[in-house]
Design a protein around this motif. Structure first.
Motif, PDB file in Angstrom:
ATOM      1  N   TYR A  57      23.554   1.882  36.694  1.00  0.00           N
ATOM      2  CA  TYR A  57      22.177   2.160  36.380  1.00  0.00           C
ATOM      3  C   TYR A  57      22.127   0.749  36.156  1.00  0.00           C
ATOM      4  O   TYR A  57      22.740  -0.056  36.096  1.00  0.00           O
ATOM      5  CB  TYR A  57      22.344   2.635  34.852  1.00  0.00           C
ATOM      6  N   PHE A 116      23.239   9.261  32.962  1.00  0.00           N
ATOM      7  CA  PHE A 116      23.183   8.959  34.066  1.00  0.00           C
ATOM      8  C   PHE A 116      24.507   8.625  34.694  1.00  0.00           C
ATOM      9  O   PHE A 116      25.239   9.178  35.882  1.00  0.00           O
ATOM     10  CB  PHE A 116      22.095   8.177  34.495  1.00  0.00           C
ATOM     11  N   ILE A 118      15.271   6.709  36.419  1.00  0.00           N
ATOM     12  CA  ILE A 118      15.688   5.465  35.990  1.00  0.00           C
ATOM     13  C   ILE A 118      14.686   4.347  36.327  1.00  0.00           C
ATOM     14  O   ILE A 118      14.745   3.431  35.441  1.00  0.00           O
ATOM     15  CB  ILE A 118      17.112   5.182  37.209  1.00  0.00           C
ATOM     16  N   ALA A 139      20.480   6.789  29.973  1.00  0.00           N
ATOM     17  CA  ALA A 139      21.448   6.009  30.700  1.00  0.00           C
ATOM     18  C   ALA A 139      23.172   6.225  30.761  1.00  0.00           C
ATOM     19  O   ALA A 139      23.563   6.326  32.124  1.00  0.00           O
ATOM     20  CB  ALA A 139      21.252   4.262  30.484  1.00  0.00           C
ATOM     21  N   GLN A 195      16.898   7.999  40.751  1.00  0.00           N
ATOM     22  CA  GLN A 195      16.739   6.784  40.464  1.00  0.00           C
ATOM     23  C   GLN A 195      14.688   7.076  40.316  1.00  0.00           C
ATOM     24  O   GLN A 195      14.545   5.970  39.228  1.00  0.00           O
ATOM     25  CB  GLN A 195      15.853   6.946  42.452  1.00  0.00           C
ATOM     26  N   SER A 241      13.728   2.535  32.569  1.00  0.00           N
ATOM     27  CA  SER A 241      14.085   0.712  32.631  1.00  0.00           C
ATOM     28  C   SER A 241      12.548  -0.238  32.963  1.00  0.00           C
ATOM     29  O   SER A 241      13.054  -1.197  32.185  1.00  0.00           O
ATOM     30  CB  SER A 241      14.863   0.214  33.302  1.00  0.00           C
TER      31      SER A 241
END
Length: 205
Positions: free
Chosen positions: A126, A119, A197, A116, A194, A201
């Motif tokens: 994020y 990113f 992520i 994260a 994306q 997450s």
């Protein structure tokens, strides 16, 4: 490898120490720590802006989002992310409106936190999928990936290129591109970043 400078501003000593050790062992990170907002602002003044500031919303001196505003001004040229153990959607959304680069929950695994942070350092925002700003109608539905799609998704989460993934899985790059498109479609992601992520997450990886 480019080193990402991080200011870990958090008064939970055990968590901060553990994360600092993991990030520095993982490689590519240089970490400074602060346990109050004043200490964090002093670190920024001393070292110049950090690539990423992980800012605990409940740290002494924060006074809620007023502390975030001070950190954003001080760390101009770098990025600031809310770093909290509580998923407060309103605060997270307001933070992004103010200029924060997102919200990273403390509940993420150290490996996912490292990804994260990378990113965010690369210019991404994020935001956990369970607090999606534009929640997908079927966001809570279980996503069914084939074993190969899951392997490709894991490679995306580790920051691998299509060429790297192809070599690891003994596939052609064209085939990997096909799997990446399939993964993005199933996760309703606009691009590979994306997709990674969303996967991290939501706990898929």
């Amino acid at each position: 490898m480019t080193t990402i400078s991080i200011l870990l501003a958090d008064d939970h000593t055990l968590l901060a120490e553990s994360l600092e050790l993991f990030l520095e062992a993982d490689g590519g990170f240089a970490v400074e720590r602060a346990e109050t907002l004043d200490a964090a602002l002093a670190k920024i003044a001393e070292f110049g802006h950090f690539d990423v500031v992980l800012l605990d919303l409940d740290m002494p001196g924060m006074a809620g989002l007023r502390g975030l505003e001070k950190a954003l001004l001080a760390n101009a040229g770098g990025r600031v992310v809310l770093f909290s153990g509580q998923a407060r959607q309103d605060a997270a959304l307001r933070a992004i409106e103010m200029g924060a680069a997102g919200y990273i929950p403390k509940t993420l695994s150290p490996k996912s936190m490292a990804t994260a942070v990378r990113f965010v350092a690369a210019g991404e925002t994020y935001f956990p999928s369970n607090l999606s700003r534009t929640k997908r109608p079927d966001a809570d539905a279980e996503v069914q990936l084939s074993q190969r799609e899951f392997q490709v998704l894991r490679g995306l989460c580790e920051g691998q290129t299509n060429k790297d993934i192809a070599q690891d899985l003994q596939l052609t790059e064209v085939t990997v591109k096909m799997y990446v498109r399939a993964v993005c479609t199933k996760l309703k992601a606009n691009n590979r970043t994306q997709a990674a992520i969303i996967a991290l997450s939501s706990g898929m990886i």
